[in-house]
Structures are given as structure tokens and as C-alpha cells.
Design a protein around this motif. Sequence first.
Motif, PDB file in Angstrom:
ATOM      1  N   SER A   9     -37.641  -2.179 121.063  1.00  0.00           N
ATOM      2  CA  SER A   9     -37.819  -0.768 121.306  1.00  0.00           C
ATOM      3  C   SER A   9     -38.989   0.015 121.008  1.00  0.00           C
ATOM      4  N   LYS A  10     -39.730   0.529 121.920  1.00  0.00           N
ATOM      5  CA  LYS A  10     -40.804   1.562 121.368  1.00  0.00           C
ATOM      6  C   LYS A  10     -40.248   2.903 121.848  1.00  0.00           C
ATOM      7  N   LYS A  11     -40.524   3.580 120.531  1.00  0.00           N
ATOM      8  CA  LYS A  11     -40.232   4.967 120.835  1.00  0.00           C
ATOM      9  C   LYS A  11     -41.530   5.705 120.675  1.00  0.00           C
ATOM     10  N   SER A  12     -41.667   6.662 121.421  1.00  0.00           N
ATOM     11  CA  SER A  12     -42.798   7.602 121.320  1.00  0.00           C
ATOM     12  C   SER A  12     -42.262   8.893 121.325  1.00  0.00           C
ATOM     13  N   ALA A  13     -42.617   9.709 120.325  1.00  0.00           N
ATOM     14  CA  ALA A  13     -42.208  11.230 120.372  1.00  0.00           C
ATOM     15  C   ALA A  13     -42.890  12.077 121.476  1.00  0.00           C
ATOM     16  N   GLY A  14     -42.030  12.995 121.753  1.00  0.00           N
ATOM     17  CA  GLY A  14     -42.507  13.841 122.765  1.00  0.00           C
ATOM     18  C   GLY A  14     -43.088  15.083 122.108  1.00  0.00           C
ATOM     19  N   ASP A  15     -43.402  16.132 122.962  1.00  0.00           N
ATOM     20  CA  ASP A  15     -43.815  17.546 122.194  1.00  0.00           C
ATOM     21  C   ASP A  15     -42.783  18.421 122.046  1.00  0.00           C
ATOM     22  N   GLY A  16     -41.624  18.033 122.384  1.00  0.00           N
ATOM     23  CA  GLY A  16     -40.518  18.844 122.081  1.00  0.00           C
ATOM     24  C   GLY A  16     -40.084  19.846 123.487  1.00  0.00           C
ATOM     25  N   ASN A  17     -41.106  19.765 124.325  1.00  0.00           N
ATOM     26  CA  ASN A  17     -40.856  20.748 125.565  1.00  0.00           C
ATOM     27  C   ASN A  17     -40.575  19.887 126.842  1.00  0.00           C
ATOM     28  N   THR A  18     -41.094  18.406 126.823  1.00  0.00           N
ATOM     29  CA  THR A  18     -40.962  17.654 127.981  1.00  0.00           C
ATOM     30  C   THR A  18     -39.644  16.678 127.351  1.00  0.00           C
ATOM     31  N   PRO A  19     -38.819  16.424 128.616  1.00  0.00           N
ATOM     32  CA  PRO A  19     -37.906  15.433 128.251  1.00  0.00           C
ATOM     33  C   PRO A  19     -38.573  13.991 128.071  1.00  0.00           C
ATOM     34  N   ILE A  20     -37.840  13.347 126.976  1.00  0.00           N
ATOM     35  CA  ILE A  20     -38.217  11.793 126.866  1.00  0.00           C
ATOM     36  C   ILE A  20     -37.820  10.910 127.970  1.00  0.00           C
ATOM     37  N   ILE A  21     -38.405  10.128 128.538  1.00  0.00           N
ATOM     38  CA  ILE A  21     -38.172   9.227 129.741  1.00  0.00           C
ATOM     39  C   ILE A  21     -37.907   8.089 129.195  1.00  0.00           C
ATOM     40  N   GLU A  22     -36.493   7.647 129.239  1.00  0.00           N
ATOM     41  CA  GLU A  22     -35.549   6.697 128.708  1.00  0.00           C
ATOM     42  C   GLU A  22     -35.820   5.249 129.804  1.00  0.00           C
ATOM     43  N   MET A  23     -36.357   4.180 129.338  1.00  0.00           N
ATOM     44  CA  MET A  23     -36.309   3.050 130.153  1.00  0.00           C
ATOM     45  C   MET A  23     -36.013   1.902 129.576  1.00  0.00           C
ATOM     46  N   LYS A  24     -35.420   0.969 130.316  1.00  0.00           N
ATOM     47  CA  LYS A  24     -35.162  -0.597 129.825  1.00  0.00           C
ATOM     48  C   LYS A  24     -35.914  -1.603 130.902  1.00  0.00           C
ATOM     49  N   LEU A  25     -36.684  -2.238 130.351  1.00  0.00           N
ATOM     50  CA  LEU A  25     -37.262  -3.506 131.153  1.00  0.00           C
ATOM     51  C   LEU A  25     -36.613  -4.790 130.814  1.00  0.00           C
ATOM     52  N   TYR A  26     -36.040  -5.274 131.721  1.00  0.00           N
ATOM     53  CA  TYR A  26     -35.242  -6.584 131.707  1.00  0.00           C
ATOM     54  C   TYR A  26     -36.358  -7.646 132.156  1.00  0.00           C
ATOM     55  N   VAL A  27     -36.444  -8.534 131.254  1.00  0.00           N
ATOM     56  CA  VAL A  27     -37.530  -9.750 131.257  1.00  0.00           C
ATOM     57  C   VAL A  27     -36.720 -10.988 131.213  1.00  0.00           C
ATOM     58  N   ALA A  28     -37.471 -12.116 131.456  1.00  0.00           N
ATOM     59  CA  ALA A  28     -36.825 -13.441 131.295  1.00  0.00           C
ATOM     60  C   ALA A  28     -37.933 -14.066 130.254  1.00  0.00           C
ATOM     61  N   GLY A  29     -37.968 -14.236 129.094  1.00  0.00           N
ATOM     62  CA  GLY A  29     -38.723 -14.772 128.079  1.00  0.00           C
ATOM     63  C   GLY A  29     -40.230 -14.285 128.491  1.00  0.00           C
ATOM     64  N   GLN A  30     -41.035 -15.315 128.427  1.00  0.00           N
ATOM     65  CA  GLN A  30     -42.455 -15.225 128.392  1.00  0.00           C
ATOM     66  C   GLN A  30     -43.074 -15.687 129.742  1.00  0.00           C
ATOM     67  N   THR A  31     -42.295 -15.502 130.732  1.00  0.00           N
ATOM     68  CA  THR A  31     -42.747 -15.940 132.056  1.00  0.00           C
ATOM     69  C   THR A  31     -43.941 -14.933 132.571  1.00  0.00           C
ATOM     70  N   PRO A  32     -44.810 -15.599 133.506  1.00  0.00           N
ATOM     71  CA  PRO A  32     -46.126 -14.742 134.064  1.00  0.00           C
ATOM     72  C   PRO A  32     -45.554 -13.518 134.621  1.00  0.00           C
ATOM     73  N   LYS A  33     -44.481 -13.234 135.241  1.00  0.00           N
ATOM     74  CA  LYS A  33     -44.003 -12.036 136.023  1.00  0.00           C
ATOM     75  C   LYS A  33     -43.638 -11.104 134.878  1.00  0.00           C
ATOM     76  N   SER A  34     -42.880 -11.514 133.921  1.00  0.00           N
ATOM     77  CA  SER A  34     -42.497 -10.868 132.669  1.00  0.00           C
ATOM     78  C   SER A  34     -43.580 -10.296 131.960  1.00  0.00           C
ATOM     79  N   LEU A  35     -44.484 -11.161 131.599  1.00  0.00           N
ATOM     80  CA  LEU A  35     -45.656 -10.447 130.812  1.00  0.00           C
ATOM     81  C   LEU A  35     -46.523  -9.665 131.621  1.00  0.00           C
ATOM     82  N   ALA A  36     -46.649  -9.843 132.933  1.00  0.00           N
ATOM     83  CA  ALA A  36     -47.344  -8.762 133.974  1.00  0.00           C
ATOM     84  C   ALA A  36     -46.627  -7.502 133.899  1.00  0.00           C
ATOM     85  N   ALA A  37     -45.170  -7.584 134.272  1.00  0.00           N
ATOM     86  CA  ALA A  37     -44.480  -6.333 134.198  1.00  0.00           C
ATOM     87  C   ALA A  37     -44.607  -5.496 132.831  1.00  0.00           C
TER      88      ALA A  37
END
Length: 112
Positions: A9-37
Motif C-alpha cells: 500500500s501507498k497512502k498519501s494524505a490529502g488536505d482534508g478538503n478533497t476526498p482521497i482516491i482509493e485504487m487497487k492495481l492488480y499485477v502479475a509479478g515483475q512482468t514488463p506490462k505490470s512494471l509499465a502499469a
Amino acid sequence: MKASSGAASKKSAGDGNTPIIEMKLYVAGQTPKSLAALSNLNKICKEHLHGRYKLQVIDLVKKPQLAQTDQILAIPTLVRKLPVPIRKIIGDLSDLERVVLVLNFKENGGAK
């Protein structure tokens, strides 16, 4: 890409006024497409979200059962969980403008 436990996880705090965007990135190991994504997503977040996001990287090589949670059929897949509606985009995220459009990211660091 680090995902030693299958999810990082990478958590970055907002300024309190703007909602936090929550995302999940599904990858398959260290493949070139996963690293590029992951690299492309980091560029997009830096340019458009200005620290107001939470990103979870899920390595399906290590934890394949987690694909069922968001009905992942192809990888890499980015899932924007919040704000609703949930949005998905499949691929290496190399078309930066399309990713920003599909996920409704705005220049001021939010989502519609």
C-alpha cells in the motif's frame, strides 16, 4: 515493484478538503506490462492527484485468490474504488490521457 506479501500500500494524505482516491492495481509479478502499469500510474498520480490517493498493489502471482474480490479477468487491471462509481481499466496504462478521462481525474487532484 514491491509486493512481498502479495499486497503493498501507498497512502498519501490529502488536505482534508478533497476526498482521497482509493485504487487497487492488480499485477502479475515483475512482468514488463505490470512494471509499465505501475510506472505509468505513478506518473498520473504525481501529475493529477497531488498526494490525495491511496494505492494498493496486489500481486496475483503471490495471492491469486484476491482476483475474485474485484472480478479481475485480465492483468494488469486498475480499479478505482473510491469515489464511487467503481471504475476499471485494463492494460499498462500507457495512454495517460485515456486513463485520466476514464478514471475522471482532474488537474486539481480530484475525481468527479
